[in-house]
Design a protein around this motif. Structure first.
Motif, short mmCIF file in Angstrom:
data_model
loop_
_atom_site.label_atom_id
_atom_site.label_comp_id
_atom_site.label_asym_id
_atom_site.label_seq_id
_atom_site.Cartn_x
_atom_site.Cartn_y
_atom_site.Cartn_z
N GLU A 172 40.57 59.91 34.27
CA GLU A 172 39.27 60.29 34.20
C GLU A 172 38.50 60.17 32.93
OE1 GLU A 172 38.00 62.62 36.27
OE2 GLU A 172 39.82 62.01 37.66
N GLN A 173 39.19 59.67 31.76
CA GLN A 173 38.26 59.16 30.51
C GLN A 173 37.87 57.87 31.06
OE1 GLN A 173 41.55 59.91 27.72
NE2 GLN A 173 40.49 61.53 26.78
N MET A 174 38.81 56.93 31.49
CA MET A 174 38.16 55.70 32.05
C MET A 174 36.97 55.61 32.75
SD MET A 174 40.03 53.49 30.14
CE MET A 174 39.97 51.87 31.22
N LYS A 175 37.18 56.37 33.90
CA LYS A 175 35.84 56.74 34.69
C LYS A 175 34.73 57.16 33.95
CE LYS A 175 34.67 59.59 38.90
NZ LYS A 175 35.07 60.51 39.75
N GLY A 176 34.98 58.37 32.70
CA GLY A 176 33.60 58.50 32.20
C GLY A 176 33.21 57.33 31.37
N LEU A 177 34.09 56.44 30.96
CA LEU A 177 33.60 55.30 30.12
C LEU A 177 32.94 54.29 30.97
CD1 LEU A 177 36.72 54.65 27.93
CD2 LEU A 177 34.58 55.48 27.05
N ILE A 178 33.17 54.18 32.40
CA ILE A 178 32.94 53.21 33.25
C ILE A 178 31.07 53.76 33.57
CG2 ILE A 178 32.95 52.38 35.50
CD1 ILE A 178 35.83 52.41 35.14
N GLN A 179 31.37 55.16 33.82
CA GLN A 179 29.92 55.69 34.27
C GLN A 179 29.07 55.56 32.88
OE1 GLN A 179 30.81 59.54 35.69
NE2 GLN A 179 31.69 58.63 37.74
N ALA A 195 52.32 43.73 33.82
CA ALA A 195 52.89 42.63 33.23
C ALA A 195 51.96 41.97 32.24
CB ALA A 195 53.31 41.64 34.35
N ASP A 196 50.71 42.08 32.44
CA ASP A 196 49.53 41.40 31.52
C ASP A 196 48.32 42.03 31.69
OD1 ASP A 196 48.77 39.80 29.77
OD2 ASP A 196 48.89 38.06 30.73
N TRP A 197 47.67 41.88 30.81
CA TRP A 197 46.16 42.51 30.85
C TRP A 197 45.25 41.90 32.06
CZ3 TRP A 197 43.97 45.86 27.08
CH2 TRP A 197 44.82 46.33 26.07
N LYS A 198 44.56 42.71 32.75
CA LYS A 198 43.74 42.35 33.88
C LYS A 198 42.20 42.75 33.68
CE LYS A 198 47.51 42.36 37.37
NZ LYS A 198 47.79 43.18 38.69
N ARG A 199 41.43 42.16 34.39
CA ARG A 199 39.97 42.59 34.30
C ARG A 199 40.05 43.92 35.14
NH1 ARG A 199 36.58 39.20 32.14
NH2 ARG A 199 37.23 36.88 31.95
N LEU A 200 39.33 44.81 34.70
CA LEU A 200 39.20 46.19 35.45
C LEU A 200 38.82 45.90 36.92
CD1 LEU A 200 37.29 49.23 33.93
CD2 LEU A 200 36.70 48.70 36.07
N LYS A 201 38.10 45.17 37.43
CA LYS A 201 37.76 45.02 38.83
C LYS A 201 39.09 44.54 39.64
CE LYS A 201 36.11 40.46 37.91
NZ LYS A 201 34.90 39.33 38.17
N ASP A 202 39.83 44.09 39.05
CA ASP A 202 41.21 43.88 39.64
C ASP A 202 42.31 44.71 39.70
OD1 ASP A 202 39.91 41.31 40.07
OD2 ASP A 202 40.79 40.25 38.22
N THR A 203 41.79 45.92 39.14
CA THR A 203 42.88 46.97 39.16
C THR A 203 42.30 48.23 40.10
OG1 THR A 203 42.01 48.19 37.05
CG2 THR A 203 43.40 46.45 36.52
N LEU A 205 41.18 50.90 38.95
CA LEU A 205 40.00 51.41 38.50
C LEU A 205 38.65 50.69 38.98
CD1 LEU A 205 40.89 51.61 34.66
CD2 LEU A 205 41.02 53.51 36.51
N ALA A 206 38.73 49.68 40.07
CA ALA A 206 37.66 48.99 40.59
C ALA A 206 36.81 49.80 41.16
CB ALA A 206 38.15 47.72 41.23
N SER A 207 37.45 51.04 41.97
CA SER A 207 36.48 51.83 42.74
C SER A 207 35.55 52.42 41.98
CB SER A 207 37.55 52.84 43.56
OG SER A 207 38.57 53.72 42.59
N TYR A 208 35.70 52.82 40.63
CA TYR A 208 34.69 53.29 39.76
C TYR A 208 33.44 52.60 39.44
CZ TYR A 208 38.62 56.54 39.89
OH TYR A 208 39.71 57.64 40.30
N VAL A 209 33.59 51.38 39.57
CA VAL A 209 32.58 50.44 39.11
C VAL A 209 31.33 50.64 39.94
CG1 VAL A 209 32.02 48.19 38.27
CG2 VAL A 209 34.25 49.01 38.03
#
Length: 349
Positions: A172-179, A195-203, A205-209
């Motif tokens: 929920e906090q990440m969603k708020g930061l995206i908005q 396993a490693d860092w990814k771009r947000l759009k590849d996780t 969380l992409a549905s909130y972008v």
């Protein structure tokens, strides 16, 4: 007395080596008390001298008393030895600053574990162990503090524009930061289990972008790029012919350079440096001054070309502009021809 394991001198009546913690072997022979020996000698003398029956009874009493004394001595000493062995087995040592510390009882070791004086990687030893072991590999591991229980739910982290890690955050906090446009689709994020860092759009969380508005393409991008039809030319031969023909071939070479540069620009719907005939004519009229301008313009337009395979042309316009003022205009032509040869080789791949 010396330790059989490390050779260190041992104090008197030492049970363990103070340097390495190795146990010191002890003899289990029980010596007879002087009083018992004297009584036995007295009995043997009485028997040998053949005293009367009246004297045998006290002698027999003395023998029985000696035997009972010896049995009592043995019975009393056995449990004492057993208690000492058990105490030795429960004496612990541990390594502190490359030195052996101890002995400590089990209770003392537990206190040190709770006070974080010794940890799971600390080397420990006690009697009966073949070698030093890490505390976590012994029975003392059950006294180690339990790790903190992680909070339920995913814990997210992200890297901001200053390459600083931020977090943890809930979904929920990440969603708020995206908005709030503090993190974006290209922001690197991570959570436990990845396993490693990814771009947000590849996780997930992409549905909130929020989808970005389509960029307006420039006029030249609306046209389809065409293949570039030019041929390679030998730079060395062109320089030799220009010198041998007293610059006659030089102006022909200038004409072909202007023609090939214009062909590259037309293929990508860009404006060229000018028609080849006009470039040659103006160079003759201005005694080469327009030729200097042509070198600079050619280097600039060639560096702006775009190729689908990722090939890029270096911007040599400044170098090509300066060399003619040093009397090296033919070198500027060689640089321009080299760039066209590279486009011919790699631009159409």
């Amino acid at each position: 007395m010396e330790c059989k394991q490390c050779g260190n001198s041992l104090p008197e009546n030492a049970k363990f080596c103070p340097e390495c913690g190795a146990p010191v072997p002890t003899d289990d022979v029980v010596e007879e008390t002087p009083s018992a020996k004297e009584k036995v000698e007295v009995v043997e003398e009485v028997i040998e001298e053949g005293q009367t029956t009246e004297a045998e009874e006290p002698v027999q009493d003395v023998v029985e008393e000696v035997e009972e004394t010896e049995e009592d001595t043995i019975i009393q000493e056995e449990p004492v030895e057993s208690e000492e062995e058990n105490a030795r087995e429960e004496e612990w040592y541990y390594v502190k600053e490359s030195q052996s510390a101890g002995p400590f009882t089990l209770e003392q070791m537990i206190e040190r574990i709770r006070d974080a004086q010794i940890k799971e990687e600390t080397l420990v030893w006690k009697a009966g162990m073949a070698d030093w072991q890490k505390l976590k590999d012994t029975e003392l591991k059950e006294y180690l503090p339990t790790p903190d229980v992680k909070p339920e739910g995913d814990q997210w982290y992200f890297v901001d524009a200053n390459n600083k890690q931020n977090g943890p955050y809930t979904v929920e906090q990440m969603k708020g930061l995206i908005q709030a446009h503090q993190i974006y689709g290209n922001t690197f994020v991570w959570k436990t289990g990845m396993a490693d860092w990814k771009r947000l759009k590849d996780t997930e969380l992409a549905s909130y972008v929020m989808p970005e508005a389509p960029k307006q393409e420039s006029a030249h991008q609306t046209f389809t790029k065409k293949p570039i039809h030019i041929s390679e030319r030998s730079i060395g031969l062109s320089i030799v012919l220009s010198i041998v023909t007293c610059s006659i071939y030089y102006y022909y070479w200038l004409y072909t350079l202007a023609r090939d540069v214009n062909e590259c620009c037309r293929a990508q719907n860009k404006s060229g440096p000018g028609e080849p005939g006009i470039v040659v004519l103006l160079s003759l009229i201005t005694c080469g001054l327009y030729g200097i301008y042509f070198y600079w313009k050619a280097g600039k337009v060639l560096s702006e070309l775009e190729f689908d395979n990722g090939y890029r042309v270096s911007d040599n316009s400044i170098i090509m502009l300066v060399l003619p003022f040093l009397g090296l205009g033919i070198i500027s032509m060689a640089i321009c021809q080299s760039t066209l040869n590279d486009i011919c080789r790699y631009g159409n791949e």
